[in-house]
Write an enzyme that holds these catalytic residues in place. Sequence first.
Site, mmCIF file in Angstrom:
data_model
loop_
_atom_site.group_PDB
_atom_site.id
_atom_site.type_symbol
_atom_site.label_atom_id
_atom_site.label_comp_id
_atom_site.label_asym_id
_atom_site.label_seq_id
_atom_site.Cartn_x
_atom_site.Cartn_y
_atom_site.Cartn_z
ATOM 1 N N SER A 179 0.796 -1.109 -0.061
ATOM 2 C CA SER A 179 0.047 0.062 0.182
ATOM 3 C C SER A 179 0.907 1.235 -0.007
ATOM 4 O O SER A 179 0.300 2.359 -0.609
ATOM 5 C CB SER A 179 -0.822 -0.151 1.263
ATOM 6 O OG SER A 179 -0.264 -0.165 2.375
ATOM 7 N N HIS A 207 -5.702 -3.679 -1.758
ATOM 8 C CA HIS A 207 -5.562 -2.349 -2.688
ATOM 9 C C HIS A 207 -5.631 -2.913 -4.002
ATOM 10 O O HIS A 207 -5.450 -2.227 -4.815
ATOM 11 C CB HIS A 207 -4.221 -1.667 -2.436
ATOM 12 C CG HIS A 207 -4.199 -0.595 -1.174
ATOM 13 N ND1 HIS A 207 -4.565 0.688 -1.289
ATOM 14 C CD2 HIS A 207 -3.738 -0.792 -0.068
ATOM 15 C CE1 HIS A 207 -4.669 1.182 -0.196
ATOM 16 N NE2 HIS A 207 -4.105 0.386 0.620
ATOM 17 N N LYS A 238 -12.182 0.258 0.594
ATOM 18 C CA LYS A 238 -10.957 0.863 -0.245
ATOM 19 C C LYS A 238 -11.871 1.199 -1.793
ATOM 20 O O LYS A 238 -12.692 1.992 -1.785
ATOM 21 C CB LYS A 238 -9.734 0.251 -0.430
ATOM 22 C CG LYS A 238 -9.044 0.631 0.659
ATOM 23 C CD LYS A 238 -7.582 -0.246 0.953
ATOM 24 C CE LYS A 238 -7.026 0.310 2.328
ATOM 25 N NZ LYS A 238 -6.549 -0.804 3.002
HETATM 26 C C1 LIG Z 1 -6.351 -1.150 4.349
HETATM 27 C C2 LIG Z 1 -5.773 -2.564 4.610
HETATM 28 C C3 LIG Z 1 -6.274 -3.321 5.399
HETATM 29 C C4 LIG Z 1 -7.649 -2.885 6.427
HETATM 30 O O1 LIG Z 1 -8.871 -2.874 5.588
HETATM 31 P P1 LIG Z 1 -10.080 -2.401 6.753
HETATM 32 O O2 LIG Z 1 -11.230 -2.883 5.672
HETATM 33 O O3 LIG Z 1 -9.965 -0.751 6.434
HETATM 34 O O4 LIG Z 1 -10.047 -2.854 8.137
HETATM 35 C C5 LIG Z 1 -6.185 -4.697 5.343
HETATM 36 N N1 LIG Z 1 -4.904 -5.372 4.574
HETATM 37 C C6 LIG Z 1 -4.328 -4.180 3.779
HETATM 38 C C7 LIG Z 1 -3.316 -4.660 2.993
HETATM 39 C C8 LIG Z 1 -4.676 -2.866 3.730
HETATM 40 O O5 LIG Z 1 -4.404 -2.333 2.976
#
Ligand SMILES: *Cc1c(COP(=O)(O)O)cnc(C)c1O
Length: 391
Positions: A179, A207, A238
């Site tokens: 990310s 992502h 996301k």
């Molecule tokens: C953003 C993210 C999460 C967390 O996701 P949420 O739904 O916001 O809890 C988990 N793993 C990765 C790789 C992320 O980038």
Amino acid sequence: MQFLAEELEAMKQGGLYGTIRTLESPQGAWVTIEGRKVLNLCSNNYLGLCNHPRVVAKTKEYVDRFGVGPGAVRTIAGTMSPHLELERKLAAFKGAEAAILVQSGFCANLATIPTLAPAAEDRIFSDALNHASIIDACKLSKAPVVRYAHSDMDDLKAKLEEHRDAPGRKLLVTDGVFSMDGDVARLPEIVELCEAHGVILVVDDAHGEGVLGRGGRGIVDHFGLHGRVDVEVGTLSKAFGVMGGIAAGSAVLVDYLRQKARPNLFSSALTIPDVAANLAAVEILEESDELVTRLWDNGRFLKKELSALGFDTGHSETPITPVILGEASDAKTFSAKLFEAGIFATAIVFPTVPRGTARIRVMVSAAHSREDLRFAVDTFASVGREMGLLR
Ligand SMILES: *Cc1c(COP(=O)(O)O)cnc(C)c1O
């Protein structure tokens, strides 16, 4: 309790104390902060679905039909028909046999990793740059965590060899898209290594969902690896623009997680508005790849323009565009100056990224117009020159 104030003060001195801004408008290309409209370049709202009219309408319709709260954990009385409807839709979208819905992407890792490899005799192989939720999920297992150097297949191979005689289960977990840098895991090679060494493979595609693959079907689709990745963990917070997490894979895997995963057993189900909004988001993605295409066009444009100015935009392979500035204080000043000029882009510093690689992580969205992005490029150029970071 004096340590609280002392540590906070030390963070402020070290430039590591984060300013948390408040949005006074819906999420979108432009948002209102402190009464001012600013261009938003740091949300994960990749496709602009957070406030999409169809998403909002479906949410209202479902709230009228089903209310809001699930009233219980999934395993007692909290499973409602919209939960199953969304699980079926997500599994079909991703080309998996089945999927289980949990409260967030963070919870999806907690639901998966310690459930599949819980014991001290097990081994968990984890990329050095994996997301914090993966790191925390690993801590809930008694298994030792074997960290391999980021995307380094030689190091991974050596570590798999080293632990080949470990008596328990082996599990490998990797971010699909990393990310902070936007690079993509070397999944075809990882799949081969896992198959050769009898390792369960979990990919966290937070992502990648709605971004990679045909019409945003994710990293497994991107590499054509259907049926060869044991668990696809994902988030609906996301590109999907809502909230929620999933784990997708075989029917037997999902059945097992329903019975055993602690976030499914001990934390209540996702609310109806979340579920309904996600249903609309999948429907939009199933119907057209227009938003995904626009996201990639915007990402390519911005990356090209910012690196032409002389910024270090790293080695991203996705629309994520890091502008690496180095020192935390420079990144904070840069972000503050951008804000003055009408751009919201948070500085990202240690411990989210390694020391010395503080950055502005620019997140484009399908919601941005070309004019928005030109304004962004011009503003980055003037702030960069003002700070002596560009010639
Ligand atoms: C953003 C993210 C999460 C967390 O996701 P949420 O739904 O916001 O809890 C988990 N793993 C990765 C790789 C992320 O980038």
